[in-house]
Design an enzyme around this catalytic site. Structure first.
Site, PDB file in Angstrom:
ATOM      1  N   ARG A 133      -9.136  -0.148   3.497  1.00 51.63           N
ATOM      2  CA  ARG A 133      -8.241   0.852   2.892  1.00 51.63           C
ATOM      3  C   ARG A 133      -6.900   0.247   2.544  1.00 51.63           C
ATOM      4  O   ARG A 133      -6.251   0.678   1.599  1.00 51.63           O
ATOM      5  CB  ARG A 133      -7.963   1.956   3.928  1.00 51.63           C
ATOM      6  CG  ARG A 133      -8.819   3.163   3.840  1.00 51.63           C
ATOM      7  CD  ARG A 133      -8.248   4.242   4.735  1.00 51.63           C
ATOM      8  NE  ARG A 133      -6.840   4.409   4.456  1.00 51.63           N
ATOM      9  CZ  ARG A 133      -5.898   4.553   5.378  1.00 51.63           C
ATOM     10  NH1 ARG A 133      -6.191   4.611   6.646  1.00 51.63           N
ATOM     11  NH2 ARG A 133      -4.635   4.682   5.032  1.00 51.63           N
TER      12      ARG A 133
ATOM     13  N   CYS B  24      -6.382  13.405  11.532  1.00 52.29           N
ATOM     14  CA  CYS B  24      -5.958  12.013  11.390  1.00 52.29           C
ATOM     15  C   CYS B  24      -6.054  11.334  12.741  1.00 52.29           C
ATOM     16  O   CYS B  24      -5.637  11.904  13.748  1.00 52.29           O
ATOM     17  CB  CYS B  24      -4.521  12.029  10.902  1.00 52.29           C
ATOM     18  SG  CYS B  24      -3.728  10.445  10.988  1.00 52.29           S
TER      19      CYS B  24
ATOM     20  N   ASP C  41       3.718   0.787  12.084  1.00 53.42           N
ATOM     21  CA  ASP C  41       2.513   0.207  11.475  1.00 53.42           C
ATOM     22  C   ASP C  41       2.281  -1.241  11.911  1.00 53.42           C
ATOM     23  O   ASP C  41       1.282  -1.852  11.517  1.00 53.42           O
ATOM     24  CB  ASP C  41       2.610   0.278   9.943  1.00 53.42           C
ATOM     25  CG  ASP C  41       2.564   1.710   9.438  1.00 53.42           C
ATOM     26  OD1 ASP C  41       2.153   2.600  10.210  1.00 53.42           O
ATOM     27  OD2 ASP C  41       2.963   1.943   8.275  1.00 53.42           O
TER      28      ASP C  41
ATOM     29  N   ARG D 147      -0.334  15.250  12.348  1.00 55.33           N
ATOM     30  CA  ARG D 147       0.649  14.842  11.325  1.00 55.33           C
ATOM     31  C   ARG D 147       0.856  16.013  10.371  1.00 55.33           C
ATOM     32  O   ARG D 147       0.259  16.076   9.302  1.00 55.33           O
ATOM     33  CB  ARG D 147       0.155  13.601  10.584  1.00 55.33           C
ATOM     34  CG  ARG D 147       0.181  12.352  11.464  1.00 55.33           C
ATOM     35  CD  ARG D 147      -0.570  11.208  10.838  1.00 55.33           C
ATOM     36  NE  ARG D 147       0.196  10.492   9.821  1.00 55.33           N
ATOM     37  CZ  ARG D 147      -0.330   9.599   9.006  1.00 55.33           C
ATOM     38  NH1 ARG D 147      -1.616   9.320   9.063  1.00 55.33           N
ATOM     39  NH2 ARG D 147       0.411   8.978   8.109  1.00 55.33           N
TER      40      ARG D 147
ATOM     41  N   LYS E   1       0.829  -1.214   0.000  1.00 55.52           N
ATOM     42  CA  LYS E   1       0.000   0.000   0.000  1.00 55.52           C
ATOM     43  C   LYS E   1       0.865   1.266   0.000  1.00 55.52           C
ATOM     44  O   LYS E   1       0.642   2.171  -0.816  1.00 55.52           O
ATOM     45  CB  LYS E   1      -0.911   0.020   1.246  1.00 55.52           C
ATOM     46  CG  LYS E   1      -1.598   1.353   1.471  1.00 55.52           C
ATOM     47  CD  LYS E   1      -2.416   1.390   2.737  1.00 55.52           C
ATOM     48  CE  LYS E   1      -1.710   1.866   3.959  1.00 55.52           C
ATOM     49  NZ  LYS E   1      -1.544   3.320   4.109  1.00 55.52           N
ATOM     50  N   ASN E   2       1.831   1.327   0.914  1.00 56.93           N
ATOM     51  CA  ASN E   2       2.552   2.587   1.072  1.00 56.93           C
ATOM     52  C   ASN E   2       3.526   2.859  -0.074  1.00 56.93           C
ATOM     53  O   ASN E   2       4.034   3.969  -0.203  1.00 56.93           O
ATOM     54  CB  ASN E   2       3.249   2.639   2.438  1.00 56.93           C
ATOM     55  CG  ASN E   2       2.223   2.816   3.554  1.00 56.93           C
ATOM     56  OD1 ASN E   2       1.054   3.145   3.286  1.00 56.93           O
ATOM     57  ND2 ASN E   2       2.614   2.590   4.796  1.00 56.93           N
TER      58      ASN E   2
ATOM     59  N   GLN F  24       7.452  19.619   6.575  1.00 51.35           N
ATOM     60  CA  GLN F  24       8.685  19.158   5.913  1.00 51.35           C
ATOM     61  C   GLN F  24       8.476  18.979   4.407  1.00 51.35           C
ATOM     62  O   GLN F  24       9.387  19.167   3.622  1.00 51.35           O
ATOM     63  CB  GLN F  24       9.187  17.857   6.551  1.00 51.35           C
ATOM     64  CG  GLN F  24       9.530  17.992   8.026  1.00 51.35           C
ATOM     65  CD  GLN F  24      10.631  19.013   8.281  1.00 51.35           C
ATOM     66  OE1 GLN F  24      11.730  18.920   7.712  1.00 51.35           O
ATOM     67  NE2 GLN F  24      10.355  20.002   9.128  1.00 51.35           N
TER      68      GLN F  24
ATOM     69  N   ILE G 228       2.556  18.743   7.641  1.00 50.76           N
ATOM     70  CA  ILE G 228       3.268  18.539   6.367  1.00 50.76           C
ATOM     71  C   ILE G 228       4.317  19.634   6.145  1.00 50.76           C
ATOM     72  O   ILE G 228       4.698  19.917   5.020  1.00 50.76           O
ATOM     73  CB  ILE G 228       2.290  18.446   5.164  1.00 50.76           C
ATOM     74  CG1 ILE G 228       1.473  19.734   5.011  1.00 50.76           C
ATOM     75  CG2 ILE G 228       1.389  17.243   5.265  1.00 50.76           C
ATOM     76  CD1 ILE G 228       0.901  19.882   3.596  1.00 50.76           C
TER      77      ILE G 228
HETATM   78  N1  EPU Z   1       6.289  14.766  10.402  1.00 52.53           N
HETATM   79  C1  EPU Z   1       6.450  16.124  10.621  1.00 52.53           C
HETATM   80  N2  EPU Z   1       6.368  16.974   9.541  1.00 52.53           N
HETATM   81  C2  EPU Z   1       6.148  16.530   8.285  1.00 52.53           C
HETATM   82  C3  EPU Z   1       5.987  15.148   8.054  1.00 52.53           C
HETATM   83  C4  EPU Z   1       6.056  14.288   9.140  1.00 52.53           C
HETATM   84  O1  EPU Z   1       6.630  16.551  11.752  1.00 52.53           O
HETATM   85  O2  EPU Z   1       6.098  17.356   7.359  1.00 52.53           O
HETATM   86  C5  EPU Z   1       6.367  13.835  11.540  1.00 52.53           C
HETATM   87  C6  EPU Z   1       5.025  13.125  11.744  1.00 52.53           C
HETATM   88  O3  EPU Z   1       4.136  13.901  12.527  1.00 52.53           O
HETATM   89  C7  EPU Z   1       5.437  11.820  12.420  1.00 52.53           C
HETATM   90  C8  EPU Z   1       6.822  11.550  11.814  1.00 52.53           C
HETATM   91  O4  EPU Z   1       7.260  12.775  11.240  1.00 52.53           O
HETATM   92  O5  EPU Z   1       5.569  12.008  13.788  1.00 52.53           O
HETATM   93  C9  EPU Z   1       6.820  10.485  10.744  1.00 52.53           C
HETATM   94  O6  EPU Z   1       5.833  10.784   9.766  1.00 52.53           O
HETATM   95  P1  EPU Z   1       5.967  10.310   8.248  1.00 52.53           P
HETATM   96  O7  EPU Z   1       5.981  11.515   7.372  1.00 52.53           O
HETATM   97  O8  EPU Z   1       7.092   9.343   8.156  1.00 52.53           O
HETATM   98  O9  EPU Z   1       4.612   9.553   8.033  1.00 52.53           O
HETATM   99  P2  EPU Z   1       3.690   9.606   6.774  1.00 52.53           P
HETATM  100  O10 EPU Z   1       4.506   9.691   5.536  1.00 52.53           O
HETATM  101  O11 EPU Z   1       2.609  10.577   6.970  1.00 52.53           O
HETATM  102  C10 EPU Z   1       3.831   7.022   6.359  1.00 52.53           C
HETATM  103  C11 EPU Z   1       2.851   5.914   6.176  1.00 52.53           C
HETATM  104  C12 EPU Z   1       2.185   5.609   7.494  1.00 52.53           C
HETATM  105  C13 EPU Z   1       3.286   5.242   8.512  1.00 52.53           C
HETATM  106  C14 EPU Z   1       4.338   6.351   8.600  1.00 52.53           C
HETATM  107  C15 EPU Z   1       5.526   5.989   9.467  1.00 52.53           C
HETATM  108  C16 EPU Z   1       2.144   6.230   3.924  1.00 52.53           C
HETATM  109  C17 EPU Z   1       1.058   6.605   2.983  1.00 52.53           C
HETATM  110  N3  EPU Z   1       1.854   6.323   5.217  1.00 52.53           N
HETATM  111  O12 EPU Z   1       3.086   8.144   6.821  1.00 52.53           O
HETATM  112  O13 EPU Z   1       1.382   4.482   7.263  1.00 52.53           O
HETATM  113  O14 EPU Z   1       2.704   5.051   9.788  1.00 52.53           O
HETATM  114  O15 EPU Z   1       4.840   6.634   7.282  1.00 52.53           O
HETATM  115  O16 EPU Z   1       6.196   4.887   8.972  1.00 52.53           O
HETATM  116  O17 EPU Z   1       3.207   5.808   3.497  1.00 52.53           O
HETATM  117  C18 EPU Z   1      -0.314   2.948   7.694  1.00 52.53           C
HETATM  118  O18 EPU Z   1       0.062   2.339   6.684  1.00 52.53           O
HETATM  119  O19 EPU Z   1      -1.135   2.486   8.513  1.00 52.53           O
HETATM  120  C19 EPU Z   1       0.221   4.278   7.960  1.00 52.53           C
HETATM  121  C20 EPU Z   1      -0.352   5.121   8.790  1.00 52.53           C
END
Ligand code: EPU
Length: 436
Positions: A400, A120, A308, A125, A25-26, A129, A127
């Site tokens: 999902r 969420c 996850d 969470r 999925k990811n 970054q 964005i």
């Molecule tokens: N973060 C920030 N700023 C940002 C982005 C992230 O502070 O701009 C923080 C987040 O708040 C979090 C940490 O960085 O504390 C890690 O977040 P990350 O960006 O790695 O997560 P994501 O890309 O939003 C993906 C997966 C999630 C998985 C996380 C961690 C996808 C679509 N989603 O989310 O998957 O939990 O990485 O590995 O790839 C799931 O599959 O159930 C799921 C939630």
């Protein structure tokens, strides 16, 4: 409107046999938007039949892509005719990963207008970054009436240092930089297998991305991306979920279509708990060997134990002997499922980002609700292992991200079916759970 459905599981049957793991999925939620960058049609294979894919395809199609389903899991996508750069709220809100359309549209058109991802259940969470990366490449970003508006007069490669290790922002930076002028260096990059998969997919089209899977990724911008035919990697988390389900039900399951290297941290924890694991080239056998024992785990970015898999492993530790501890090192809030597991007899105390689990050895069936995808998976595992009947509501979360979970579990011997939720509701279900 179709009535909402629930899973009904009559627990206590060991899972036995073999299960084929679907595409990740990811990974696929980034690969599908990445097709927007291609200057020729692309074919993607091993696409899982999950709701997040349906939504991604719908967004592509609304933007103007032509999508042909060649066979089960194989899609030919021609995004060359896309003119629209806007993903509206009513589509984007259905899937958090719709933020990958920002990087892909920006990389192709130099601009994108995508709805800001909404609230969420896993907590805050941000964005920031993602936007930092776009700005470093020369784009202007502003949030306007719920939409993220990104514009540029031509992206230019630069050095991007992430303040936190983030999967989403790393993927988005790659998407935006792949056709930018010059060289981009991403530092403190995430290293998950799906990052490597996105880079391999783009490289198979002629991109020049090196170092994916390490914390420094170097991208030399290219002007043209050609047609490719590419197969999505197997889903590490789906595999881990079936591994835990096999152990929790005292079963013996072989997972096929996996990359054992991606499962190292999960296998290591399973072995610590006392679960039998055998690894082959592209399959893994997981079997109940001896009574399960306590352990302590901290979730971390890859190659650490994945967040996850945290809810699923908690469900397993409820069945182990002794007191286990789980520290959540990635997500803000990932223990909401604990209240639901408690309804099934679990003894778990949560303090901030730490959960202490007293192994009770057994769980009992109950009516419960999935509050997010992996919480739903944990409840499925608990229901399969429990004595009596478990009713799981809000299964759209599970659908999902897990392809045909009901069918796969039934083929392994589980007593599970889906049924519409009786509108007369709660009373009926609580009566049933007393019977169960
Ligand atoms: N973060 C920030 N700023 C940002 C982005 C992230 O502070 O701009 C923080 C987040 O708040 C979090 C940490 O960085 O504390 C890690 O977040 P990350 O960006 O790695 O997560 P994501 O890309 O939003 C993906 C997966 C999630 C998985 C996380 C961690 C996808 C679509 N989603 O989310 O998957 O939990 O990485 O590995 O790839 C799931 O599959 O159930 C799921 C939630």
């Amino acid at each position: 409107m179709k009535p909402a459905e629930q899973f009904v599981i009559n627990g206590g049957r060991p899972l036995r046999g073999s299960v084929a793991i679907s595409g990740a999925k990811n990974a696929v939620v980034a690969l599908l938007p990445a097709v927007i960058l291609a200057d020729e049609p692309c074919t993607i294979e091993n696409v899982p039949d999950i709701r997040d894919v349906t939504i991604s395809l719908q967004i592509l199609s609304e933007l103007g892509a032509i999508i042909v389903k060649r066979s089960e899991g194989t899609y030919e996508i021609d995004a060359t005719q896309i003119k629209d750069c806007c993903v509206p709220y009513d589509l984007a809100r259905k899937m958090r990963a719709s933020y990958y359309f920002m990087g892909a549209l920006l990389g192709r058109f130099g601009q994108a207008r995508v709805s800001m991802p909404g609230g969420c259940p896993l907590g805050d969470r941000p964005i920031d970054q993602h936007l930092k990366a776009f700005r470093k490449l020369g784009a202007a970003c502003r949030v306007d009436r719920g939409m993220v508006d990104i514009t540029s007069a031509g992206l230019k490669g630069d050095r991007i240092f992430f303040d936190v290790v983030t999967v989403g922002a790393t993927m988005n930076a790659i998407l935006a930089a792949v056709k930018a002028e010059g060289t981009t260096i991403i530092e403190n990059a995430a290293k998950e297998p799906h990052i490597v998969d996105l880079a391999s997919f783009l490289n198979s089209m002629g991109a020049d991305i090196r170092g994916a899977g390490t914390d420094t990724i170097k991208i030399r911008g290219v002007q043209y991306l050609r047609s490719t035919s590419y197969s999505v990697i197997p889903d590490q988390i789906e595999a881990g979920t079936y591994m835990v389900a096999a152990a929790a039900t005292k079963g013996d399951v072989t997972l096929t279509n996996v990359i054992p290297k991606h499962l190292e941290s999960i296998i290591s924890v399973m072995e610590k708990i006392g679960v039998g694991v055998e690894q082959f080239d592209d399959s893994v056998r997981v079997y109940y060997d001896k009574p399960l024992v306590k352990t302590s785990i901290k979730t971390r970015p890859h190659p650490g134990f994945p967040t996850d898999m945290q809810p699923q492993i908690s469900a397993l530790l409820c069945l182990a002997d002794g007191t286990s501890m789980i520290m959540e090192g990635v997500s803000e809030q990932r223990f909401q499922y604990v209240d639901e597991l408690r309804r099934m007899g679990a003894d778990i105390q949560v303090d901030g980002k730490v959960a202490v689990i007293e192994g009770t050895g057994t769980l009992s069936g109950a009516p419960v609700k999935a509050c997010d995808l992996r919480a739903g998976a944990a409840l499925m595992i608990a229901g399969l292992a429990a004595t009596g009947i478990t009713y799981i509501e809000d299964i759209y979360h599970i659908e999902r991200g897990y392809a045909d979970m009901e069918g796969k579990l039934r083929a392994l011997g589980a007593d599970i079916h889906k049924e519409p939720i009786d509108p007369s509701g709660d009373e009926v279900r609580s009566n049933r759970s007393i019977c169960g």
